[in-house]
Design a protein around this motif. Structure first.
Motif, short mmCIF file in Angstrom:
data_model
loop_
_atom_site.label_atom_id
_atom_site.label_comp_id
_atom_site.label_asym_id
_atom_site.label_seq_id
_atom_site.Cartn_x
_atom_site.Cartn_y
_atom_site.Cartn_z
N GLU A 1 0.83 -1.19 0.00
CA GLU A 1 0.00 0.00 0.00
C GLU A 1 0.87 1.24 0.00
OE1 GLU A 1 -1.03 0.80 4.59
OE2 GLU A 1 -1.90 -1.06 3.79
N GLY A 2 0.22 2.37 -0.27
CA GLY A 2 0.92 3.64 -0.26
C GLY A 2 1.61 3.94 -1.57
N LYS A 3 2.43 4.94 -1.54
CA LYS A 3 3.09 5.43 -2.75
C LYS A 3 4.38 4.67 -3.02
CE LYS A 3 4.70 9.74 -4.87
NZ LYS A 3 4.87 11.21 -4.68
N ILE A 4 4.57 4.30 -4.28
CA ILE A 4 5.83 3.67 -4.68
C ILE A 4 6.95 4.69 -4.48
CG2 ILE A 4 7.12 2.68 -6.61
CD1 ILE A 4 4.46 1.75 -7.76
N PRO A 5 8.00 4.35 -3.74
CA PRO A 5 9.06 5.31 -3.44
C PRO A 5 9.62 5.96 -4.70
CG PRO A 5 9.35 3.35 -2.12
CD PRO A 5 8.25 3.05 -3.10
N SER A 6 9.85 7.25 -4.60
CA SER A 6 10.38 7.99 -5.73
C SER A 6 11.84 7.67 -5.94
CB SER A 6 10.20 9.50 -5.51
OG SER A 6 8.84 9.83 -5.34
N GLY A 7 12.27 7.78 -7.17
CA GLY A 7 13.65 7.49 -7.52
C GLY A 7 13.69 6.78 -8.85
N THR A 8 14.71 7.02 -9.61
CA THR A 8 14.78 6.46 -10.96
C THR A 8 14.80 4.94 -10.95
OG1 THR A 8 17.19 6.65 -10.88
CG2 THR A 8 15.96 8.47 -11.88
N GLN A 9 15.27 4.34 -9.85
CA GLN A 9 15.37 2.89 -9.84
C GLN A 9 14.00 2.21 -9.90
OE1 GLN A 9 18.13 1.34 -10.22
NE2 GLN A 9 17.25 -0.72 -10.12
N LEU A 10 13.11 2.53 -8.97
CA LEU A 10 11.81 1.87 -8.91
C LEU A 10 10.86 2.36 -9.99
CD1 LEU A 10 11.20 1.59 -5.06
CD2 LEU A 10 12.23 -0.05 -6.64
N GLN A 11 11.01 3.61 -10.42
CA GLN A 11 10.16 4.10 -11.50
C GLN A 11 10.63 3.58 -12.86
OE1 GLN A 11 10.32 6.29 -8.70
NE2 GLN A 11 8.23 5.57 -8.49
N GLY A 12 11.80 2.99 -12.89
CA GLY A 12 12.32 2.47 -14.16
C GLY A 12 11.68 1.17 -14.59
N PHE A 13 10.96 0.50 -13.68
CA PHE A 13 10.27 -0.72 -14.03
C PHE A 13 8.87 -0.39 -14.58
CE2 PHE A 13 13.17 -1.87 -10.55
CZ PHE A 13 13.95 -2.83 -11.21
N THR A 14 8.28 -1.33 -15.30
CA THR A 14 6.94 -1.11 -15.85
C THR A 14 5.89 -1.36 -14.78
OG1 THR A 14 6.59 -3.39 -16.58
CG2 THR A 14 7.81 -1.94 -18.07
N ASN A 15 4.66 -1.00 -15.09
CA ASN A 15 3.58 -1.20 -14.12
C ASN A 15 3.32 -2.67 -13.84
OD1 ASN A 15 2.59 -1.76 -16.66
ND2 ASN A 15 0.64 -0.72 -16.35
N LEU A 16 3.82 -3.57 -14.69
CA LEU A 16 3.65 -5.00 -14.45
C LEU A 16 4.37 -5.47 -13.20
CD1 LEU A 16 3.99 -6.44 -18.07
CD2 LEU A 16 1.92 -5.82 -16.82
N SER A 17 5.34 -4.71 -12.74
CA SER A 17 6.06 -5.07 -11.52
C SER A 17 5.23 -4.81 -10.27
CB SER A 17 7.37 -4.27 -11.42
OG SER A 17 8.25 -4.61 -12.47
N TYR A 18 4.11 -4.06 -10.40
CA TYR A 18 3.36 -3.63 -9.21
C TYR A 18 1.87 -3.95 -9.27
CZ TYR A 18 7.58 -0.77 -8.88
OH TYR A 18 8.89 -0.33 -8.82
N VAL A 19 1.36 -4.43 -10.41
CA VAL A 19 -0.09 -4.63 -10.53
C VAL A 19 -0.57 -5.67 -9.53
CG1 VAL A 19 -0.14 -4.00 -12.96
CG2 VAL A 19 0.23 -6.39 -12.32
N GLY A 20 -1.88 -5.60 -9.21
CA GLY A 20 -2.45 -6.55 -8.27
C GLY A 20 -2.24 -6.15 -6.82
N ASN A 21 -1.86 -4.90 -6.57
CA ASN A 21 -1.77 -4.33 -5.23
C ASN A 21 -2.75 -3.16 -5.19
OD1 ASN A 21 0.79 -5.60 -3.76
ND2 ASN A 21 1.34 -5.28 -5.92
N PRO A 22 -4.03 -3.40 -4.81
CA PRO A 22 -5.08 -2.38 -4.94
C PRO A 22 -4.79 -1.08 -4.22
CG PRO A 22 -6.04 -4.53 -4.47
CD PRO A 22 -4.57 -4.68 -4.29
N LYS A 23 -4.01 -1.14 -3.14
CA LYS A 23 -3.76 0.06 -2.35
C LYS A 23 -2.45 0.74 -2.71
CE LYS A 23 -6.42 -1.67 1.60
NZ LYS A 23 -6.38 -1.96 3.06
N LEU A 24 -1.81 0.27 -3.77
CA LEU A 24 -0.53 0.84 -4.19
C LEU A 24 -0.79 1.91 -5.24
CD1 LEU A 24 2.41 0.22 -3.36
CD2 LEU A 24 2.60 -1.21 -5.40
N CYS A 25 -0.02 3.01 -5.20
CA CYS A 25 -0.24 4.11 -6.13
C CYS A 25 1.07 4.78 -6.50
CB CYS A 25 -1.20 5.13 -5.52
SG CYS A 25 -0.60 5.87 -3.98
N GLY A 26 1.01 5.64 -7.47
CA GLY A 26 2.19 6.39 -7.90
C GLY A 26 2.86 5.74 -9.09
N PRO A 27 3.64 6.53 -9.84
CA PRO A 27 4.33 6.02 -11.02
C PRO A 27 5.22 4.82 -10.66
CG PRO A 27 4.55 8.40 -10.87
CD PRO A 27 3.95 7.94 -9.58
N PRO A 28 5.26 3.82 -11.57
CA PRO A 28 4.75 3.83 -12.95
C PRO A 28 3.29 3.43 -13.08
CG PRO A 28 5.95 1.82 -12.57
CD PRO A 28 6.08 2.61 -11.31
#
Length: 704
Positions: free
Chosen positions: A573-600
């Motif tokens: 849950e919550g916001k995906i931590p900012s930084g080029t490392q975690l935002q560099g992955f596609t949304n497929l790395s995070y889908v299926g977490n209903p309470k997760l938000c933020g880029p990508p």
């Protein structure tokens, strides 16, 4: 008066520099700050004339095709177009080494009347190098007619159909290396090739699918032949060849058959004979008995030999250092009291039987031991384990030893003991052990091993004990093994939780615990530790399809080596931590977490949403309503994607991205024939033979 290099030579070198890409500044000294080009990196000049005579710019990486795969990146090497015309214009240049770089294209001089004075040319392992007219060999042979040494190994010469005819004009050639070039034709109908001075011929790992060509046996001055790893078939000729001064013959890993001809035993200068991994038949006693007393290496394993081999076959081989023997129908029958006249460094034996040869215990210089597919007894085992303490690389594969090894102390740097029916506890190891593989045995306990009190700091980097009978919990003792890089305990009966001490393995890059009975299991719960960033070298992390919750630690944004990440289908849950490392992955790395938000992800976090008047939108404003359809649609897709990504993420990116994972992949799939023979035997040949200075002339010395 101080003499500087010739101005024309300097301008030609600058021209060459401007045409290449130099990401790591290899040619940074080639500038006006250093006016004397004879002092530039890689440049050598004649002491009197100050003309450029040598250019040595090999890229500093491993050049073995057995370890360095073609897909490996060379980001620090010279790249771009290789303009040979500017180098050929260096009229006194005789030595040119640009091996192991990453040049993409080659351009040669179009002047048909031009001829270079280069005697030594090495462009090997520029894997992506191609010629715009597909006539590289013809151009080189035409422009460098005085060549004495040529190495183009690793370059794709598939379209060079007439490669042999192109090179036969090089009448001064002493050494020719065209390994791993995808050559297909060796012109088996040609009786003679105009290699009147050739001493070294290396054509291994090509696609020759014919019989051995007659011209090969008519090379009267040849001393080194390597045609290994091809598809050669048929029999060796029975008539005596003209290469009476032959010192090295490598024909391993082909489809050659028939008996070994008698003339092999008549080559009185022979030092290395390698016929392993073919289909040779019949007895070998006569040939062995007549082999040269100068012989250093003998490889005959993995053939179809029959009959008996005993001490009578080794009457004069006092200089033998490397021996490889064994076939399913070959019987070992050595006298129990025989003491050989040789002291081996490397020994590879297959299909031992009916008893373990007692003469092995007399080999006090043995450093590498491989025993595979044994039919015989290893008794007394105490004596066997004692001799292994002197060995640096020990490989036991597919033997029926049936022994409890709980009280054994392993003391070799590399220990590979797979498929041997070993039982009991995992044995203890000394600080010397770096690589340990005990997979596919019947070992039952790992606690004693992991919690052992070792004398000195442990250096173990690889621990593979998959496919055993390990049971109980993994003890919380992993802090004793901080040197570990790879751990594979899959397919056992381990229970309980993963111990907290796993966080101590800061160098870990590969961990496999699947197919056990660990509590919470591919369904683990809890939160990711804030200390996960201590796994600084981690390249792949797959926690998909579990019950992990809480926020993704901010510290993960600093894991710069992370190349594969799959956190899908959890309760983060919550916001995906900012930084080029975690935002560099596609949304497929995070889908299926209903309470997760933020880029990508496309879902905007509440704190990031703003009303038209500039105020922040809250959850009460219905910020999540428009994302419900996304959650439902991606959730079920994520179930499938999570599985696929978890499989290929781990077993794809981890192994294919780095050099040693290439070797490990080949190890798993072609362990018996390639790794044991080529890595453990071929790599150690240089270590064994040349360390003791037993050869009078090795490949490369002919030119020098």
């Amino acid at each position: 008066m101080i003499l500087h290099c010739d101005e024309k030579d300097e301008s030609l070198l600058i021209k060459f520099k401007h045409g290449v890409t130099d990401p790591s500044g290899v040619l940074s000294s080639w500038s006006s700050h250093e006016k004397d080009c004879c002092r530039w990196r890689g440049v050598h000049c004649d002491n009197i004339t100050r003309r450029v005579t040598e250019l040595r710019l090999p890229c500093d990486t491993i050049q073995s095709v057995e370890i360095l795969d073609k897909d490996d990146e060379k980001p620090h090497c010279l790249s771009g177009e290789l303009d040979m015309s500017s180098l050929f214009d260096l009229e006194f240049l005789s030595y040119l080494d640009l091996s192991n770089n990453d040049f993409k294209t080659i351009r040669t001089c179009s002047n048909n009347n031009y001829s270079s004075n280069i005697h030594y040319l090495d462009l090997a392992y520029n894997y992506n190098l191609v010629n715009d007219h597909n006539n590289m060999l013809h151009q080189i042979s035409h422009l460098c007619s005085s060549l004495q040494y040529l190495d183009l190994s690793g370059i794709d010469l598939y379209k060079e159909i007439d490669w042999l005819q192109s090179l036969t004009s090089l009448s001064s050639l002493l050494e020719l290396h065209l390994d791993d070039c995808i050559l297909q034709s060796n012109n088996p109908s040609l009786q003679y090739a105009n290699f009147t001075s050739l001493k070294v011929l290396s054509l291994s790992n090509n696609d020759f699918s014919s019989v051995l060509p007659p011209w090969l046996f008519n090379l009267s001055h040849i001393s080194y032949i390597d045609l290994s790893d091809n598809y050669l078939h048929g029999q060796l000729p029975q008539s005596k060849p003209k290469f009476l001064s032959l010192e090295t013959l490598h024909l391993y890993t082909n489809d050659l058959d028939g008996p070994i001809p008698d003339w092999l035993g008549q080559l009185d200068q022979l030092k290395v004979l390698d016929l392993a991994c073919n289909n040779f038949v019949g007895p070998i006693s006569t040939t062995l008995r007549n082999l040269s007393s100068l012989l250093i290496e003998l490889h005959l394993r993995s053939n179809l030999f029959t009959g008996t081999i005993s001490e009578k076959n080794f009457p004069v081989l006092s200089k033998l250092k490397i021996l490889s023997l064994g076939s399913e129908s070959l019987i070992f029958d050595f006298d129990a009291n025989w003491i050989p006249s040789f002291q081996l460094q490397i020994l590879s034996l297959e299909s031992l039987g009916p008893e373990f040869p007692p003469w092995i215990y007399t080999q006090s210089s043995l450093k590498v031991l491989y025993i595979g597919n044994s039919r015989g007894s290893f008794e007394p085992l105490g004596k066997f384990w004692k001799i292994t303490t002197q060995i640096e690389t020990m490989v036991l594969v597919n033997n029926s030893i049936n022994s409890d090894i709980s009280n054994v102390l392993l003391d070799s740097k590399v220990v590979i003991m797979r498929m041997n029916n070993f039982s009991g506890s995992v044995p203890q190891v000394s600080p010397k052990v770096v690589y340990l593989d005990l997979s596919f045995n019947n070992l039952s306990d790992i606690s004693h091993f992991l919690c052992q009190k070792m004398k000195g700091k442990g250096n173990l980097e690889t621990l593979f004990i998959s496919d055993n009978e390990l049971s109980g919990e993994i003890p919380n003792c992993l802090m004793n093994w901080t040197s570990l890089l790879q751990v594979n305990l899959r397919n056992n009966n381990l229970t309980g939780k993963i111990p907290h001490s796993i966080g101590s393995l800061s160098r870990l890059i590969f961990l496999s615990l699947e197919e056990n009975k660990l509590s919470g299991e591919n369904q683990f719960m809890g939160q990711i530790s804030q200390d996960i960033d201590k796994l600084a070298a981690l390249e792949s992390l797959d926690l998909s399809s579990n019950l992990f919750s809480g926020q993704i630690p901010q510290s993960m944004s600093g894991m710069s080596f992370l190349e594969v990440l799959n956190l899908s289908c959890n309760n983060f849950e919550g916001k995906i931590p900012s930084g080029t490392q975690l935002q560099g992955f596609t949304n497929l790395s995070y889908v299926g977490n209903p309470k997760l938000c933020g880029p990508p992800l496309t879902k905007i976090c509440p704190q990031d949403k703003k009303l038209p008047n500039g105020e922040q939108r809250t959850e009460a404003d219905g910020g999540d309503d428009d994302d419900n359809s996304e959650v439902h649609s991606w959730f079920f897709m994520g179930l499938g994607i999570g599985f696929a990504t978890s499989f290929w993420g781990v077993f794809g990116a981890i192994f294919f991205n780095r050099r040693f994972r290439h070797a490990y992949f080949r190890f798993l799939n072609q362990f018996h024939d390639i790794v044991i023979h080529k890595v453990l035997i071929r790599v150690n040949i240089a270590w064994g033979s040349y360390q003791f200075d037993l050869q009078q002339e090795a490949p490369g010395d002919a030119y020098m």
